[in-house]
Design an enzyme around this catalytic site. Structure first.
Site, PDB file in Angstrom:
ATOM      1  N   LYS A 186       0.811  -1.222   0.000  1.00  0.00           N
ATOM      2  CA  LYS A 186       0.000   0.000   0.000  1.00  0.00           C
ATOM      3  C   LYS A 186       0.837   1.261   0.000  1.00  0.00           C
ATOM      4  CE  LYS A 186      -3.904  -2.162   2.427  1.00  0.00           C
ATOM      5  NZ  LYS A 186      -3.310  -3.397   2.986  1.00  0.00           N
ATOM      6  N   PHE A 187       1.674   1.400  -1.011  1.00  0.00           N
ATOM      7  CA  PHE A 187       2.487   2.616  -1.147  1.00  0.00           C
ATOM      8  C   PHE A 187       1.550   3.827  -1.205  1.00  0.00           C
ATOM      9  CE2 PHE A 187       5.276  -0.643  -3.019  1.00  0.00           C
ATOM     10  CZ  PHE A 187       6.443  -0.382  -2.322  1.00  0.00           C
ATOM     11  N   ALA A 188       2.032   4.958  -0.646  1.00  0.00           N
ATOM     12  CA  ALA A 188       1.136   6.129  -0.592  1.00  0.00           C
ATOM     13  C   ALA A 188       1.901   7.448  -0.623  1.00  0.00           C
ATOM     14  CB  ALA A 188       0.277   6.051   0.666  1.00  0.00           C
TER      15      ALA A 188
ATOM     16  N   ILE B  18       5.011  10.225  -2.672  1.00  0.00           N
ATOM     17  CA  ILE B  18       5.356  10.774  -3.991  1.00  0.00           C
ATOM     18  C   ILE B  18       6.236   9.778  -4.757  1.00  0.00           C
ATOM     19  CG2 ILE B  18       5.168  13.175  -3.223  1.00  0.00           C
ATOM     20  CD1 ILE B  18       8.328  13.185  -3.216  1.00  0.00           C
ATOM     21  N   GLY B  19       6.264   9.936  -6.071  1.00  0.00           N
ATOM     22  CA  GLY B  19       6.962   8.994  -6.945  1.00  0.00           C
ATOM     23  C   GLY B  19       8.399   8.707  -6.531  1.00  0.00           C
ATOM     24  N   ASN B  20       9.153   9.743  -6.219  1.00  0.00           N
ATOM     25  CA  ASN B  20      10.565   9.545  -5.893  1.00  0.00           C
ATOM     26  C   ASN B  20      10.745   8.711  -4.630  1.00  0.00           C
ATOM     27  OD1 ASN B  20      13.441  10.175  -6.386  1.00  0.00           O
ATOM     28  ND2 ASN B  20      13.246  11.176  -4.388  1.00  0.00           N
ATOM     29  N   THR B  21       9.896   8.943  -3.640  1.00  0.00           N
ATOM     30  CA  THR B  21      10.020   8.198  -2.380  1.00  0.00           C
ATOM     31  C   THR B  21       9.616   6.735  -2.554  1.00  0.00           C
ATOM     32  OG1 THR B  21       9.572  10.211  -1.142  1.00  0.00           O
ATOM     33  CG2 THR B  21       9.254   8.143   0.031  1.00  0.00           C
TER      34      THR B  21
ATOM     35  N   ARG C 282      -7.397 -14.818   7.946  1.00  0.00           N
ATOM     36  CA  ARG C 282      -7.717 -15.526   9.189  1.00  0.00           C
ATOM     37  C   ARG C 282      -8.747 -16.630   9.014  1.00  0.00           C
ATOM     38  NH1 ARG C 282      -8.572  -9.978  12.255  1.00  0.00           N
ATOM     39  NH2 ARG C 282      -8.892  -9.392  10.070  1.00  0.00           N
TER      40      ARG C 282
HETATM   41  P1  5BU Z   1      -8.250 -11.282   6.900  1.00  0.00           P
HETATM   42  O1  5BU Z   1      -7.526 -12.032   7.970  1.00  0.00           O
HETATM   43  O2  5BU Z   1      -8.902 -12.205   5.870  1.00  0.00           O
HETATM   44  O3  5BU Z   1      -9.206 -10.250   7.429  1.00  0.00           O
HETATM   45  O4  5BU Z   1      -7.071 -10.485   6.145  1.00  0.00           O
HETATM   46  C1  5BU Z   1      -7.315  -9.578   5.116  1.00  0.00           C
HETATM   47  C2  5BU Z   1      -6.017  -9.122   4.512  1.00  0.00           C
HETATM   48  O5  5BU Z   1      -6.282  -8.252   3.425  1.00  0.00           O
HETATM   49  C3  5BU Z   1      -5.104  -8.357   5.454  1.00  0.00           C
HETATM   50  O6  5BU Z   1      -3.773  -8.680   5.112  1.00  0.00           O
HETATM   51  C4  5BU Z   1      -5.375  -6.905   5.141  1.00  0.00           C
HETATM   52  O7  5BU Z   1      -4.229  -6.088   5.331  1.00  0.00           O
HETATM   53  C5  5BU Z   1      -5.723  -6.966   3.671  1.00  0.00           C
HETATM   54  N1  5BU Z   1      -6.672  -5.936   3.222  1.00  0.00           N
HETATM   55  C6  5BU Z   1      -7.966  -5.840   3.689  1.00  0.00           C
HETATM   56  O8  5BU Z   1      -8.377  -6.607   4.547  1.00  0.00           O
HETATM   57  N2  5BU Z   1      -8.799  -4.891   3.186  1.00  0.00           N
HETATM   58  C7  5BU Z   1      -8.421  -4.009   2.245  1.00  0.00           C
HETATM   59  O9  5BU Z   1      -9.205  -3.184   1.798  1.00  0.00           O
HETATM   60  C8  5BU Z   1      -7.070  -4.123   1.774  1.00  0.00           C
HETATM   61  C9  5BU Z   1      -6.248  -5.090   2.263  1.00  0.00           C
HETATM   62 BR1  5BU Z   1      -6.481  -2.991   0.486  1.00  0.00          BR
END
Ligand code: 5BU
Length: 264
Positions: A95-97, A99-102, A234
């Site tokens: 989940k990069f968020a 600026i482009g360079n960073t 989970r």
């Molecule tokens: P869960 O144990 O099935 O609830 O895990 C869901 C995974 O998906 C977990 O790694 C979150 O970081 C990831 N996730 C999410 O649940 N919802 C989102 O909108 C995004 C990622 Br983007």
């Protein structure tokens, strides 16, 4: 010509030039699975043990590399071995968020060197096109693919409406690198353009987790919402039941919903 949600994963390969997208669709067709395991455990031992058990049933292993307390280079070697053994791809849910360079540095450098081992990663469209351009400079020459976070599964998410639409527009401007979205549903129903949609927040036995996560069933996600990949965490490794049996249960639920979608 049929809409892309009515085509098989294999038939959709030709819709993509991106190597990671083509590989993923090929793999899904070969292994007959649209299941991605979100393996959010904190030790190498637990991670590798579960990945070895569930590997045969998944197309994509989703990681949060920064939650491992004992991460080291050996982990990456072991991960690559399991990848070869079980034939899955790797998606670092970074989940990069920024600026482009960073993000360029965050993607290629630091301790994790994500671009070296993750076939797919993702980014928030929030900062604007520069985030995609920065990641693309690193990832495209390595055959990597990017997903944009167009929606989130958590309650109260701000990624809705015009924001989601803007994410789709951004993806359209970077078709060579952006292979699809994290979203709860297919966002583009145009037979001439195709994006791979992956949906987290999938569970068969509960509807929420107490911290904002909201669960839907594989059938709802794949058949009714035309998403392509179910991301399950989970529900598989924390159910208290046998991990392999649970993985198979989700694999079958996801694949049967897909077959039903093709027939409808
Ligand atoms: P869960 O144990 O099935 O609830 O895990 C869901 C995974 O998906 C977990 O790694 C979150 O970081 C990831 N996730 C999410 O649940 N919802 C989102 O909108 C995004 C990622 Br983007």
């Amino acid at each position: 010509m049929a809409f892309n949600s009515k085509k098989t994963y294999g038939e959709r390969i030709e819709n993509f030039t991106n190597i990671a997208a083509r590989e993923l669709l090929t793999l899904m067709e070969r292994k007959k699975t649209n299941l991605s395991l979100a393996l959010d455990v904190n030790t190498k031992r637990e991670f590798l043990e579960i990945a070895d058990k569930v590997g045969p049933y998944i197309c994509l292993l989703k990681t949060h590399i920064d939650i491992l307390v004992d991460f080291d280079q050996d982990f990456i070697e072991q991960l690559k071995k399991l990848q070869n053994k079980h034939d899955f791809m790797i998606f670092e849910d970074r989940k990069f968020a920024d600026i482009g360079n960073t993000v360029k540095h965050q993607y290629s450098k630091g301790i994790y060197k994500i671009a070296e081992w993750a076939n797919i990663t993702n980014a928030h469209p929030l900062p604007g096109d520069g985030i995609v351009s920065g990641l693309k400079e690193v990832g495209l020459p390595l055959g990597r693919g990017l997903l944009l976070l167009a929606e989130m599964s958590s309650k109260g998410s701000l990624a809705t409406g015009a924001y989601t639409e803007a994410a789709v527009e951004m993806a359209r401007r970077h078709r060579d690198f952006v292979i699809g979205f994290i979203a709860g549903r297919k966002l583009v129903s145009n037979e001439n353009e195709d994006f791979i949609v992956m949906s987290p927040g999938v569970g068969l036995d509960s509807s929420k987790d107490g911290l904002g996560q909201q669960y839907r069933t594989p059938r709802n996600v794949i058949l009714e919402s035309n998403s392509d990949i179910i991301i399950v965490g989970r529900g598989i490794y924390e159910s208290g039941k046998d991990v392999i049996e649970e993985a198979l249960r989700y694999k079958n639920a996801g694949w049967n919903a897909y077959l039903e979608r093709l027939m409808n």
